[in-house]
Motif scaffolding. Structure first.
Motif, PDB file in Angstrom:
ATOM      1  N   ILE A   1       0.833  -1.206   0.000  1.00  0.00           N
ATOM      2  CA  ILE A   1       0.000   0.000   0.000  1.00  0.00           C
ATOM      3  C   ILE A   1       0.866   1.254   0.000  1.00  0.00           C
TER       4      ILE A   1
ATOM      5  N   ARG B   1      11.083   1.221   8.347  1.00  0.00           N
ATOM      6  CA  ARG B   1      11.961   1.059   9.508  1.00  0.00           C
ATOM      7  C   ARG B   1      13.053   0.040   9.230  1.00  0.00           C
ATOM      8  N   LYS B   2      12.717  -0.978   8.433  1.00  0.00           N
ATOM      9  CA  LYS B   2      13.745  -1.992   8.203  1.00  0.00           C
ATOM     10  C   LYS B   2      14.829  -1.453   7.269  1.00  0.00           C
TER      11      LYS B   2
ATOM     12  N   GLN C   1      -2.264  -3.112   8.791  1.00  0.00           N
ATOM     13  CA  GLN C   1      -3.643  -3.120   9.285  1.00  0.00           C
ATOM     14  C   GLN C   1      -3.786  -3.982  10.528  1.00  0.00           C
TER      15      GLN C   1
ATOM     16  N   LEU D   1      -2.839  -9.709   5.061  1.00  0.00           N
ATOM     17  CA  LEU D   1      -3.977  -9.170   4.321  1.00  0.00           C
ATOM     18  C   LEU D   1      -3.711  -9.305   2.830  1.00  0.00           C
TER      19      LEU D   1
HETATM   20  P1  NAP Z   1       2.345  -4.369   4.762  1.00  0.00           P
HETATM   21  O1  NAP Z   1       2.793  -5.003   3.502  1.00  0.00           O
HETATM   22  O2  NAP Z   1       2.319  -5.176   5.970  1.00  0.00           O
HETATM   23  O3  NAP Z   1       3.287  -3.094   4.961  1.00  0.00           O
HETATM   24  C1  NAP Z   1       3.138  -2.182   5.974  1.00  0.00           C
HETATM   25  C2  NAP Z   1       4.513  -1.651   6.329  1.00  0.00           C
HETATM   26  O4  NAP Z   1       4.348  -0.734   7.373  1.00  0.00           O
HETATM   27  C3  NAP Z   1       5.406  -2.765   6.852  1.00  0.00           C
HETATM   28  O5  NAP Z   1       6.223  -3.232   5.790  1.00  0.00           O
HETATM   29  C4  NAP Z   1       6.193  -2.108   7.970  1.00  0.00           C
HETATM   30  O6  NAP Z   1       7.477  -1.813   7.474  1.00  0.00           O
HETATM   31  C5  NAP Z   1       5.435  -0.824   8.268  1.00  0.00           C
HETATM   32  N1  NAP Z   1       4.917  -0.863   9.625  1.00  0.00           N
HETATM   33  C6  NAP Z   1       4.272  -1.875  10.266  1.00  0.00           C
HETATM   34  N2  NAP Z   1       3.964  -1.531  11.523  1.00  0.00           N
HETATM   35  C7  NAP Z   1       4.409  -0.271  11.699  1.00  0.00           C
HETATM   36  C8  NAP Z   1       4.392   0.628  12.783  1.00  0.00           C
HETATM   37  N3  NAP Z   1       3.842   0.288  13.942  1.00  0.00           N
HETATM   38  N4  NAP Z   1       4.953   1.840  12.620  1.00  0.00           N
HETATM   39  C9  NAP Z   1       5.501   2.194  11.448  1.00  0.00           C
HETATM   40  N5  NAP Z   1       5.569   1.363  10.391  1.00  0.00           N
HETATM   41  C10 NAP Z   1       5.020   0.153  10.510  1.00  0.00           C
HETATM   42  O7  NAP Z   1       0.901  -3.777   4.593  1.00  0.00           O
HETATM   43  P2  NAP Z   1       0.268  -2.919   3.440  1.00  0.00           P
HETATM   44  O8  NAP Z   1       1.230  -2.117   2.701  1.00  0.00           O
HETATM   45  O9  NAP Z   1      -0.831  -2.233   4.126  1.00  0.00           O
HETATM   46  O10 NAP Z   1      -0.289  -3.983   2.458  1.00  0.00           O
HETATM   47  C11 NAP Z   1      -1.229  -4.934   2.921  1.00  0.00           C
HETATM   48  C12 NAP Z   1      -1.326  -6.094   1.974  1.00  0.00           C
HETATM   49  O11 NAP Z   1      -1.945  -5.624   0.782  1.00  0.00           O
HETATM   50  C13 NAP Z   1      -0.016  -6.688   1.568  1.00  0.00           C
HETATM   51  O12 NAP Z   1       0.268  -7.799   2.359  1.00  0.00           O
HETATM   52  C14 NAP Z   1      -0.246  -7.091   0.148  1.00  0.00           C
HETATM   53  O13 NAP Z   1      -0.614  -8.442   0.081  1.00  0.00           O
HETATM   54  C15 NAP Z   1      -1.435  -6.285  -0.319  1.00  0.00           C
HETATM   55  N6  NAP Z   1      -1.044  -5.310  -1.346  1.00  0.00           N
HETATM   56  C16 NAP Z   1      -0.124  -5.614  -2.286  1.00  0.00           C
HETATM   57  C17 NAP Z   1       0.197  -4.698  -3.251  1.00  0.00           C
HETATM   58  C18 NAP Z   1       1.214  -5.012  -4.299  1.00  0.00           C
HETATM   59  O14 NAP Z   1       1.852  -6.057  -4.261  1.00  0.00           O
HETATM   60  N7  NAP Z   1       1.445  -4.160  -5.256  1.00  0.00           N
HETATM   61  C19 NAP Z   1      -0.404  -3.460  -3.260  1.00  0.00           C
HETATM   62  C20 NAP Z   1      -1.326  -3.157  -2.270  1.00  0.00           C
HETATM   63  C21 NAP Z   1      -1.638  -4.086  -1.321  1.00  0.00           C
HETATM   64  P3  NAP Z   1       8.668  -1.328   8.463  1.00  0.00           P
HETATM   65  O15 NAP Z   1       8.427  -1.988   9.774  1.00  0.00           O
HETATM   66  O16 NAP Z   1       9.935  -1.755   7.813  1.00  0.00           O
HETATM   67  O17 NAP Z   1       8.554   0.143   8.485  1.00  0.00           O
END
Ligand code: NAP
Ligand code: SF4
Length: 676
Positions: free
Chosen positions: A510, A564-565, A631, A660
């Motif tokens: 996202i 963060r990573k 989320q 998700l």
């Molecule tokens: P995500 O992939 O889990 O990424 C969220 C990012 O936010 C994490 O990588 C993490 O990275 C950071 N984060 C997590 N907790 C945090 C905190 N407490 N404070 C600050 N940063 C935090 O989730 P998403 O981007 O919402 O996507 C959700 C799902 O949607 C994905 O699993 C994927 O399957 C799908 N999706 C995929 C695509 C695609 O492939 N193009 C597009 C949209 C959605 P750090 O900890 O490193 O900062």
């Protein structure tokens, strides 16, 4: 014949066969091909598409020799015993009224095996092994392998073969100066580079006679430096016609190309311009392919005379009944391929069985069935996102009485957000499909329904399904409630204005989508010319590989994406799509900063530091901060219902927010529907 798509549904008479319509199911490697014990599943997969009305099916690619294996022990057609095994496929397809051709593919330098061979010893960026340049004798025996493979295909009952001459595999390697640096009679001039495919066709035709279909899948745009020019491609098509090819199928790009060719951000039918140009130079039928996913797009191509046939591959994973629905003017019932690659190509390249995000039954036809129920139940489904929708329509299709409760004023959940991202407009088709299926299956839909546990408990339901989805995570950063901070949902729904300088917190799928959203003007689909300029694609006939200098439109905002990573960005993105998102953000100049600590947000912007000792304090001076930090599941109803003695089924993001993922959500919903 439907009056809506008269050209698409008109038969095509060829020398050896008559096709009942113009729809070809393009070759896809499902990973079921590689193991003999999956042959019945493969037959069921093809038979379902044949019953769905497709005219001609092309199988996944089978190698004509062990040297041509795509990977160790990949599928091949080498012996009479192999041919005999395939009878179950050809019989099943013929019984359903379609024709079927075996695709022959030799990986050449893309074969991930230590003894790989190629036109020249030019190593592929995709595999670890340097190929051995084929000797002249080696070329002769490789041609003979192709002929033998075609003979075996005929004895297996196939109506014909398709020679894979695109995507950078062996034949394509002979054709392109990038990979053919030979100086003998098989290289040097363009005419010499063409000899290998032309000889294969001539000798196959001579061995098999006129009564056998020979298709050739040609690369119309290599999209690599030192690829073929279009003039050379036209010359090849003419020679192939003279050598005995019946149908030219078209192909775009190599696996190593850095131009997207099939993902959702590629405009529909983006490459038909090349097909139309080629068609003007031959008299045999030409088949258009790539990003054609709806019948009206296909009909327009045929009506303009740009092609004679239409190849659909992934759209037939998504909906095996695609042709029958088009023929019966039931286009609004088509489950449209959204070109996400998540369950098909991403699976192919990670050696998992292929399926489809919007149709988890694909390649699982014998394992996942929605059979009529003998005990109709009353079922409440809470949440109309992908998980709830697929559960509801699956259960209703089986004969259960389903009511769907959604708190929002529309269905779609996360799909309703995704469809607003530039280049993801196809998600609207999925919402249209679900809406129509709800009507057809008689699901009672309650919108704006904030259902409580007490109401559900009082409903005396036989089953309650909670698909209540997710809410954006609010990270614990001082100042997170500052007015400059927006959730990704607020941004994508355009609920509040956003300034010119923006920081994005979180670089998952996202975060990438949001960064792209922020850099482009408006959220409408890109026009073909804009897309071509963005990626450096040209239709100039002299340009090698159909490439020119990319001219991406400038970003409308300064965006900084943070995680963060430490380590590279975008590692969680799809195998076949991640590079496109990374390249897009690079082209738009999105700054990417990893290994950060979020210190606070205030009027000056976003304060960050680095490492465990919080060093290198820095302020990113921005107008807004968008939070894309993942989320959390929304499942408050679960405990409340269980306290009231109601057993629930938890699916989708409500079950697992960390993963998700629409693919998992739809599969979980469908599996539950099959079981209840
Ligand atoms: P995500 O992939 O889990 O990424 C969220 C990012 O936010 C994490 O990588 C993490 O990275 C950071 N984060 C997590 N907790 C945090 C905190 N407490 N404070 C600050 N940063 C935090 O989730 P998403 O981007 O919402 O996507 C959700 C799902 O949607 C994905 O699993 C994927 O399957 C799908 N999706 C995929 C695509 C695609 O492939 N193009 C597009 C949209 C959605 P750090 O900890 O490193 O900062
Ligand atoms: Fe199309 Fe996505 Fe299904 Fe693949 S997984 S067939 S790209 S909808």
């Amino acid at each position: 014949m439907s009056s809506d798509f008269p050209r698409l549904l008109s038969p095509l008479e060829l020398k050896s066969v008559t096709l009942r319509n113009r729809v070809v199911m393009g070759s896809m490697h499902t990973n079921l091909e590689d193991r003999d014990w999956h042959i019945d599943r493969l037959a069921a997969f093809f038979a379902e598409r044949a019953r769905g009305g497709v005219g001609l099916i092309v199988t996944g690619g089978y190698s004509p020799s062990r040297e041509g294996w795509l990977w160790p022990f990949a599928c091949a057609m080498l012996t009479e015993a192999d041919a005999e095994r395939h009878r179950v496929i050809t019989t099943a397809v013929h019984e359903a009224g379609a024709k079927i051709a075996l695709q022959i593919i030799h990986g050449g330098r893309d074969s991930n095996i230590p003894n790989n061979v190629a036109a020249s010893a030019v190593t592929s960026p995709l595999v670890a092994f340097e190929p051995k340049a084929l000797s002249e004798q080696g070329i002769e025996s490789t041609i003979a392998d192709h002929v033998r493979c075609a003979e075996l295909a005929k004895s297996a009952g196939y109506d014909g073969i398709e020679l894979m001459g695109g995507e950078g595999f062996l034949i394509n390697q002979f054709l392109a100066p990038h990979t053919n640096i030979r100086t003998d009679g098989w290289g040097g001039s363009a005419a010499n580079r063409r000899r290998f495919p032309v000889e294969i066709v001539k000798r196959t035709r001579a061995a098999l006679g006129e009564n056998f279909l020979i298709m050739f899948r040609m690369s119309l745009a290599d999209f690599i430096e030192d690829g073929q020019t279009f003039e050379e491609i036209i010359a090849l098509a003419k020679e192939l016609e003279a050598a005995g090819v019946d149908i030219i199928n078209t192909d775009i790009g190599w696996h190593e190309s850095r131009v997207p060719t099939i993902v959702t951000s590629v405009p529909r039918a983006a490459f038909v311009g090349y097909t139309a140009k080629l068609k003007a130079h031959v008299t045999i039928p030409v088949c258009a392919s790539n990003r054609i996913n709806m019948p009206e797009v296909a009909e327009e191509i045929l009506e303009r005379g740009d092609a004679d046939l239409i190849s659909l591959a992934r759209p037939l994973l998504a909906d095996p009944e695609w042709v029958n629905k088009a023929a019966a003017s039931r286009v609004d019932e088509i489950n449209t391929c959204i070109a996400c690659n998540q369950a098909c190509l991403d699976h192919t390249f990670t050696r998992q069985t292929v399926s489809c995000l919007v149709n988890p039954r694909a390649c699982h036809e014998t394992l996942l069935q929605l059979l009529p129920t003998r005990h109709a139940k009353r079922v409440a489904v809470v949440g109309a996102g992908p998980a709830g929708l697929s559960a509801a329509i699956g259960m209703a299709e089986r004969g259960h009485h389903v009511e769907l409760f959604e708190a929002a004023d529309k269905i779609g959940g996360q799909f309703d957000l995704a469809r607003r991202i530039p280049g993801k407009e196809e998600f609207s088709e999925s919402i249209r499909y679900f809406r129509r299926k709800l009507e057809l299956t008689g699901v009672t839909v309650h919108l704006n329904a904030h259902t409580t546990a007490e109401q559900l408990a009082a409903g005396d339901w036989d089953e309650v399904v909670l698909a209540t989805g997710v809410r954006p995570r609010v990270p614990d950063i001082p100042g997170i409630d500052h007015p400059m901070v927006l959730s990704y949902q607020e941004l994508i729904r355009e609920e509040r204005p956003v300034g010119r300088r923006v920081a994005v917190v979180g670089a998952g799928g996202i975060g990438f989508d949001v960064s792209e959203f922020l850099t482009v003007a408006g959220n409408t689909a890109m026009k073909l010319e804009e897309w071509q300029a963005e990626w450096g694609v040209t239709e100039d006939e002299q340009a090698r590989g159909q490439l020119t200098t990319p001219k991406p439109s400038p970003a409308i905002r300064e965006v900084t994406l943070l995680q963060r990573k430490t380590g590279p960005f975008g590692t969680s993105l799809g195998k076949t799509t991640g590079w496109i998102h990374r390249a897009t953000l690079d082209a738009k100049g999105v700054e990417q900063i990893g290994g950060v600590n979020y210190e606070r947000i205030d009027d000056r912007g976003l304060h960050i530091s680095f490492g465990p000792n919080r060093e290198g304090l820095r302020v990113i001076d921005v107008d807004n901060v968008i939070v894309c930090a993942g989320q959390e599941s929304v499942r408050d109803l679960k405990d409340q219902l269980e306290t009231l003695g109601v057993r629930v089924h938890l699916i989708g993001g409500a079950d697992e927010a960390g993963e998700l993922d629409a693919k998992r959500a739809i599969e979980q919903g469908t599996r539950l529907a099959a079981e209840i």
